[in-house]
Enzyme design. Structure first.
Site, mmCIF file in Angstrom:
data_model
loop_
_atom_site.group_PDB
_atom_site.id
_atom_site.type_symbol
_atom_site.label_atom_id
_atom_site.label_comp_id
_atom_site.label_asym_id
_atom_site.label_seq_id
_atom_site.Cartn_x
_atom_site.Cartn_y
_atom_site.Cartn_z
ATOM 1 N N TYR A 140 49.603 38.284 41.911
ATOM 2 C CA TYR A 140 51.136 38.233 43.054
ATOM 3 C C TYR A 140 50.507 39.155 43.981
ATOM 4 C CZ TYR A 140 55.697 37.957 44.103
ATOM 5 O OH TYR A 140 56.609 37.006 44.870
ATOM 6 N N LYS A 168 49.444 34.054 43.166
ATOM 7 C CA LYS A 168 51.009 33.545 44.021
ATOM 8 C C LYS A 168 50.084 34.567 45.050
ATOM 9 C CE LYS A 168 55.848 33.980 44.268
ATOM 10 N NZ LYS A 168 56.542 34.439 44.321
#
Length: 315
Positions: A140, A168
């Site tokens: 992330y 992400k």
């Protein structure tokens, strides 16, 4: 060889619904999970930022994972679970517990927040988790929350690890580094957009899919947006993308997920708009603006939901 995981399409990071007295609303969460997958989401994300994971007890986190796992099993869908900590040893413990459950496809792990260990320390953190955690990882990259940026070279280095299956990508910009990443990522390493308001241009540039908090609302339309770009239907994709960008901007007018919860409550989908401190509920004006844009959903809300919206906004 990387583990098989279909990380194309839409992943919905679910809110955690609460009752008015701030207890976990389990039935509402189960309904949200089923609705998202039935509306075209590829999979779910549990215990992300949108889930207010930092304010959940250990028992509540286990309950959220159990409920989301059951929904994903029923739909044959992947489940990604957020694991966010700046303690590598603690993260390893959590990963191993999730791996033992057998129901989790991957863990969504940010760069160590607050500590700012530098790029070398961050790479060592992810490498340890990848090699010893027992679960595939989705990195992330969200530097405005972690204060620890990850450059393209670092992401590509992580993408070479067999256990790291995607990122992400939520850096707040689509720039030269973004284009370099999209053009140089390793096979089996998915780039998932995480900045809701600019997901359409990121998909146009080649992102594999998205993890979008806004997709708690109008899930079917966000799934359709990804499908349109992947089908090279640029005209319809641009039009839908512009519309959904306006919705995302309204849903993020106040700290996430306060406006989203306000809209979901107005639609009758969760029992209250309650959030836990330090978050405060969104203002009525913010919820009204977002609720107006949410009515463009591909699946119109039933009359009871429309009535709830009118009650909330005083119409």
């Amino acid at each position: 060889m990387k583990p098989e995981a279909n990380l194309t399409g839409l992943f919905v990071p679910l809110v955690t619904p609460f009752t008015a007295d701030l207890h976990l609303a389990e039935d509402a969460l189960a309904a949200l999970a089923d609705e998202a997958l039935s509306a075209g989401a590829q999979g779910l994300v549990a215990l992300g930022t949108t889930a207010e994971a930092a304010t959940l007890t250990t028992e509540e986190r286990q309950t959220v994972v159990r409920i989301c796992s059951a929904a994903c099993r029923a739909h044959g869908a992947p489940l990604i679970v957020g694991v966010g900590t700046n303690d590598t040893a603690a993260a390893l413990t959590t990963l191993r517990e999730l791996a033992r459950s057998g129901d989790v496809t991957a863990a969504l792990v940010p760069a160590p927040p607050y500590t700012r260990p530098g790029e070398a320390g961050t790479l060592a953190h992810f490498t340890a988790l990848a090699e010893h955690g027992g679960l595939p990882l989705v990195v992330y990259d969200i530097p405005y929350r972690t204060a620890q940026p990850l450059g393209t070279r670092a992401l590509n280095t992580l993408g070479q690890l067999p256990e790291v299956i995607g990122v992400k990508y939520a850096t707040g910009a689509i720039d030269a580094a973004t284009m370099e990443l999209l053009g140089s990522s390793a096979p089996g390493f998915a780039v998932l957009g995480g900045d809701d308001a600019v997901i359409s241009p990121l998909l146009a540039a080649g992102a594999h899919g998205a993890v979008l908090a806004s997709a708690n609302v109008r899930t079917a339309d966000f799934a359709e947006l990804i499908s349109l770009w992947h089908s090279d239907a640029a005209g319809p994709a641009r039009r839908l993308g512009a519309e959904l960008a306006r919705l995302s901007a309204a849903l993020f007018a106040e700290p996430n997920p306060t406006v989203i919860k306000g809209v979901l409550h107005a639609q009758g989908r969760i029992p209250s708009p309650a959030v836990r401190l330090p978050l405060l509920p969104a203002s009525a004006d913010s919820v009204r603006r977002a609720a107006d844009l949410a009515t463009g959903s591909a699946v119109p809300p039933p009359a009871a939901q429309r009535s709830a919206v009118r009650r909330l906004v005083g119409q």
